[in-house]
Design an enzyme around this catalytic site. Structure first.
Site, PDB file in Angstrom:
ATOM      1  N   TYR A 205       0.855  -1.194   0.000  1.00  0.00           N
ATOM      2  CA  TYR A 205       0.000   0.000   0.000  1.00  0.00           C
ATOM      3  C   TYR A 205       0.888   1.241   0.000  1.00  0.00           C
ATOM      4  CZ  TYR A 205      -3.735  -3.240   0.882  1.00  0.00           C
ATOM      5  OH  TYR A 205      -4.616  -4.277   0.735  1.00  0.00           O
ATOM      6  N   SER A 206       0.630   2.136  -0.956  1.00  0.00           N
ATOM      7  CA  SER A 206       1.394   3.391  -0.999  1.00  0.00           C
ATOM      8  C   SER A 206       1.095   4.184   0.269  1.00  0.00           C
ATOM      9  CB  SER A 206       0.968   4.250  -2.183  1.00  0.00           C
ATOM     10  OG  SER A 206       0.957   3.499  -3.363  1.00  0.00           O
ATOM     11  N   CYS A 387       0.131   6.871 -10.831  1.00  0.00           N
ATOM     12  CA  CYS A 387      -0.138   5.887  -9.776  1.00  0.00           C
ATOM     13  C   CYS A 387      -1.629   5.553  -9.761  1.00  0.00           C
ATOM     14  CB  CYS A 387       0.300   6.433  -8.415  1.00  0.00           C
ATOM     15  SG  CYS A 387       0.282   5.164  -7.126  1.00  0.00           S
ATOM     16  N   GLU A 427       3.902   3.721 -10.907  1.00  0.00           N
ATOM     17  CA  GLU A 427       3.611   2.662  -9.932  1.00  0.00           C
ATOM     18  C   GLU A 427       2.120   2.334 -10.044  1.00  0.00           C
ATOM     19  OE1 GLU A 427       5.945   1.735  -6.418  1.00  0.00           O
ATOM     20  OE2 GLU A 427       4.298   2.701  -5.351  1.00  0.00           O
ATOM     21  N   TYR A 429      -0.964  -0.882 -10.141  1.00  0.00           N
ATOM     22  CA  TYR A 429      -1.212  -2.211  -9.564  1.00  0.00           C
ATOM     23  C   TYR A 429      -2.557  -2.778  -9.980  1.00  0.00           C
ATOM     24  CZ  TYR A 429      -2.861   1.376  -6.207  1.00  0.00           C
ATOM     25  OH  TYR A 429      -3.409   2.491  -5.624  1.00  0.00           O
TER      26      TYR A 429
HETATM   27  P1  FAD Z   1      -7.196 -10.203  -2.539  1.00  0.00           P
HETATM   28  O1  FAD Z   1      -7.702 -11.066  -1.452  1.00  0.00           O
HETATM   29  O2  FAD Z   1      -5.755 -10.297  -2.869  1.00  0.00           O
HETATM   30  O3  FAD Z   1      -8.068 -10.400  -3.827  1.00  0.00           O
HETATM   31  C1  FAD Z   1      -7.764  -9.704  -5.031  1.00  0.00           C
HETATM   32  C2  FAD Z   1      -9.058  -9.450  -5.797  1.00  0.00           C
HETATM   33  O4  FAD Z   1      -9.628 -10.685  -6.203  1.00  0.00           O
HETATM   34  C3  FAD Z   1     -10.118  -8.749  -4.976  1.00  0.00           C
HETATM   35  O5  FAD Z   1     -10.699  -7.761  -5.759  1.00  0.00           O
HETATM   36  C4  FAD Z   1     -11.115  -9.854  -4.627  1.00  0.00           C
HETATM   37  O6  FAD Z   1     -12.414  -9.344  -4.467  1.00  0.00           O
HETATM   38  C5  FAD Z   1     -11.003 -10.768  -5.829  1.00  0.00           C
HETATM   39  N1  FAD Z   1     -11.309 -12.190  -5.534  1.00  0.00           N
HETATM   40  C6  FAD Z   1     -11.104 -12.866  -4.402  1.00  0.00           C
HETATM   41  N2  FAD Z   1     -11.511 -14.148  -4.526  1.00  0.00           N
HETATM   42  C7  FAD Z   1     -11.968 -14.286  -5.792  1.00  0.00           C
HETATM   43  C8  FAD Z   1     -12.488 -15.371  -6.555  1.00  0.00           C
HETATM   44  N3  FAD Z   1     -12.655 -16.595  -6.040  1.00  0.00           N
HETATM   45  N4  FAD Z   1     -12.832 -15.132  -7.840  1.00  0.00           N
HETATM   46  C9  FAD Z   1     -12.676 -13.934  -8.396  1.00  0.00           C
HETATM   47  N5  FAD Z   1     -12.178 -12.849  -7.724  1.00  0.00           N
HETATM   48  C10 FAD Z   1     -11.832 -13.049  -6.442  1.00  0.00           C
HETATM   49  N6  FAD Z   1      -4.401  -0.660  -2.893  1.00  0.00           N
HETATM   50  C11 FAD Z   1      -5.042   0.337  -2.245  1.00  0.00           C
HETATM   51  O7  FAD Z   1      -6.227   0.227  -1.934  1.00  0.00           O
HETATM   52  N7  FAD Z   1      -4.374   1.496  -1.936  1.00  0.00           N
HETATM   53  C12 FAD Z   1      -3.075   1.687  -2.249  1.00  0.00           C
HETATM   54  O8  FAD Z   1      -2.500   2.764  -1.938  1.00  0.00           O
HETATM   55  C13 FAD Z   1      -2.384   0.626  -2.909  1.00  0.00           C
HETATM   56  N8  FAD Z   1      -1.090   0.763  -3.233  1.00  0.00           N
HETATM   57  C14 FAD Z   1      -0.441  -0.246  -3.883  1.00  0.00           C
HETATM   58  C15 FAD Z   1       0.898  -0.066  -4.230  1.00  0.00           C
HETATM   59  C16 FAD Z   1       1.570  -1.065  -4.903  1.00  0.00           C
HETATM   60  C17 FAD Z   1       3.019  -0.843  -5.272  1.00  0.00           C
HETATM   61  C18 FAD Z   1       0.891  -2.265  -5.240  1.00  0.00           C
HETATM   62  C19 FAD Z   1       1.616  -3.357  -5.956  1.00  0.00           C
HETATM   63  C20 FAD Z   1      -0.423  -2.452  -4.903  1.00  0.00           C
HETATM   64  C21 FAD Z   1      -1.128  -1.443  -4.208  1.00  0.00           C
HETATM   65  N9  FAD Z   1      -2.466  -1.589  -3.846  1.00  0.00           N
HETATM   66  C22 FAD Z   1      -3.107  -0.560  -3.222  1.00  0.00           C
HETATM   67  C23 FAD Z   1      -3.213  -2.838  -4.097  1.00  0.00           C
HETATM   68  C24 FAD Z   1      -3.127  -3.767  -2.853  1.00  0.00           C
HETATM   69  O9  FAD Z   1      -1.795  -4.210  -2.691  1.00  0.00           O
HETATM   70  C25 FAD Z   1      -4.012  -5.004  -2.935  1.00  0.00           C
HETATM   71  O10 FAD Z   1      -3.725  -5.669  -4.131  1.00  0.00           O
HETATM   72  C26 FAD Z   1      -5.502  -4.727  -2.868  1.00  0.00           C
HETATM   73  O11 FAD Z   1      -5.837  -4.074  -1.648  1.00  0.00           O
HETATM   74  C27 FAD Z   1      -6.297  -6.029  -2.942  1.00  0.00           C
HETATM   75  O12 FAD Z   1      -5.830  -6.885  -1.945  1.00  0.00           O
HETATM   76  P2  FAD Z   1      -6.845  -7.775  -1.105  1.00  0.00           P
HETATM   77  O13 FAD Z   1      -6.051  -8.623  -0.187  1.00  0.00           O
HETATM   78  O14 FAD Z   1      -7.928  -6.954  -0.492  1.00  0.00           O
HETATM   79  O15 FAD Z   1      -7.525  -8.670  -2.210  1.00  0.00           O
END
Ligand code: FAD
Length: 429
Positions: A205-206, A387, A427, A429
């Site tokens: 997360y940024s 971003c 950046e 994602y």
């Molecule tokens: P996950 O559990 O990893 O799931 C990913 C997605 O898949 C979700 O949308 C979920 O609903 C979906 N999913 C889950 N199960 C299923 C299934 N069975 N079938 C289909 N779809 C499914 N995010 C921010 O909000 N703010 C930031 O500032 C931010 N900065 C970032 C910076 C970088 C450099 C990077 C790489 C990423 C950043 N992200 C940011 C994104 C963050 O890292 C996560 O990827 C994001 O919050 C989703 O993670 P999660 O664990 O909630 O979802």
């Protein structure tokens, strides 16, 4: 401005060094105006009284030194006394009123202390010189030995008609997890994966605050997190079994909850601060605003050497669905009002505005409106940052390619040149 304030403060101090000055509720900055420093106004009155008493005592000593000696007391003594006053203010209670009283007292003692609008200079987290990036912390905390932060607050920051939910989460790191603007934190959500029972993997997360944090203590950092939900086309509703693990964990946190963290990660989004005339073009979609909020606070709302020196123009483009989905608009409006020559702000509201072709206004359409100015800035050395969601880049690149074509530039060569000169920062994602 600073002179005026000092003069006013001196007058105040000589009349009554202990009268608290009511500062505007918005925070104070170095460019002669001010910003939200996250200073709480709801402190208990007994705390205030105690603090004022201590201030009064210290101030009494200072004032008598100031007025019984011919001219100013020796600078060293004055500085020492002033430091005591600031210390009292800092340790007892950081209300704006107390800071202002402290400033008045210091002014009475000696004009040698650099205060602008009642704020103590913020330099305790600066490199030397402040732009030196040779010691930027990277991956200090790793997956195997993560840091445990504590949630200070979690707030929904979008209106009722926003598409989805976005939260601002402040995390206490006690000063043990320093970072620079533009870096990210990793978060390891609690629990294990359903598929193999292993711990969840880290999500990045940024960081959405400057290195000093929203409260300027240098002990917190903020995240801007969008709750990931899964819309099931068959159910025609969100499927809770498929919601994002980490974003839901973060958006559901309460004050005091522990968060396992890694990082800080990344150097691609750092600001090159050596030339204070550098122009920044910041292009964000949704939570991609996070690093740029940190930039804007650093450039305009703090009392740091970086903010003091900044003379360039920072231009922020933010794309969201509608007005309710705007993020940190109040802070950006404040920056715009106070620094009209140094800060520009443009929004692309895809569901509320039309582009020149009558379609939805996406981020690339808004940027394209200013293509001539932006290209001129880039040719002059401006740094451009992107971003947000990955999906924003094809549209941006397509637009830039078109603009290059119209200008007789070769797109690949143009972008390669920006990358070589380190002006291009992405950046997504
Ligand atoms: P996950 O559990 O990893 O799931 C990913 C997605 O898949 C979700 O949308 C979920 O609903 C979906 N999913 C889950 N199960 C299923 C299934 N069975 N079938 C289909 N779809 C499914 N995010 C921010 O909000 N703010 C930031 O500032 C931010 N900065 C970032 C910076 C970088 C450099 C990077 C790489 C990423 C950043 N992200 C940011 C994104 C963050 O890292 C996560 O990827 C994001 O919050 C989703 O993670 P999660 O664990 O909630 O979802």
């Amino acid at each position: 401005m600073a002179k005026l304030i000092l003069a006013a403060a001196t007058l105040l101090a000589s009349a009554s060094a202990f009268t608290p000055i009511a500062l505007p509720s918005t925070p104070v900055t170095n460019h002669g105006s001010s910003t939200s420093l996250g200073v709480t106004a709801d402190e208990t009155s007994s705390k205030r009284k105690r603090a004022l008493k201590t201030l009064a005592r210290t101030a009494g000593v200072l004032s008598s030194v100031a007025f019984t000696t011919a001219g100013f007391p020796p600078a060293a003594l004055a500085a020492k006394k002033a430091a005591e006053v600031v210390e009292v203010v800092k340790t007892v209670d950081n209300t704006q009123k107390l800071l202002a009283a402290g400033a008045g007292v210091i002014a009475a003692g000696a004009a040698v202390i650099k205060l602008t609008t009642g704020e103590k200079a913020q330099d305790f987290l600066e490199a030397s010189p402040y732009w030196d990036q040779s010691n930027v912390p990277v991956n200090v905390y790793k997956n195997k030995a993560p840091f445990t932060g504590k949630v200070v607050s979690t707030k929904r920051i979008v209106g009722p008609k926003a598409t989805g939910e976005t939260c601002h989460i402040i995390i206490d790191h006690k000063g043990d997890f320093p970072y620079w603007e533009g870096q990210s934190w990793g978060v390891i959500p609690p629990g294990t994966r359903e598929k193999d029972g292993k711990p969840h993997s880290v999500r990045l997360y940024s960081i959405a605050s400057s290195r000093y944090g929203d409260d300027m203590s240098g002990k917190t950092g903020s995240l801007c997190v969008r709750r990931a939900t899964y819309w099931c086309p068959e159910l025609k509703a969100d499927d809770p079994a498929k919601k994002g693990i980490c974003s839901n964990f973060l958006c559901d946190t309460k004050p005091g909850d522990e968060v396992m963290m890694t990082g800080p990660a990344g150097k691609v989004m750092l600001m090159p601060e050596e030339d204070p005339k550098t122009d920044y073009i910041m292009v964000a979609t949704g939570t991609g605003i996070a690093p740029f909020r940190g930039f804007v606070r650093r450039l305009f709302f703090e009392n740091t050497p970086a903010a003091k020196a900044y003379k360039g123009q920072a231009w922020l483009f933010l794309g969201v669905a509608n007005g309710d989905a705007l993020l940190y608009d109040d802070e950006f409006q404040e920056a715009k009002t106070k620094f009209p020559d140094n800060f520009r702000l443009d929004y692309a509201l895809s569901r509320e505005q039309e582009n020149k072709k009558g379609g939805k206004m996406y981020i690339q359409d808004k940027v394209e409106e200013y293509a001539d100015e932006i290209f001129a800035k880039l040719e002059g050395g401006a740094h451009i940052y992107f971003c947000g969601l990955k999906g924003m880049m094809p549209g941006i690149q397509g637009m830039l390619e078109e603009v290059c074509k119209a200008k007789g530039l070769e797109y690949e060569t143009f972008i390669k040149g920006l990358k070589e000169k380190k002006q291009w920062h992405v950046e997504v994602y």
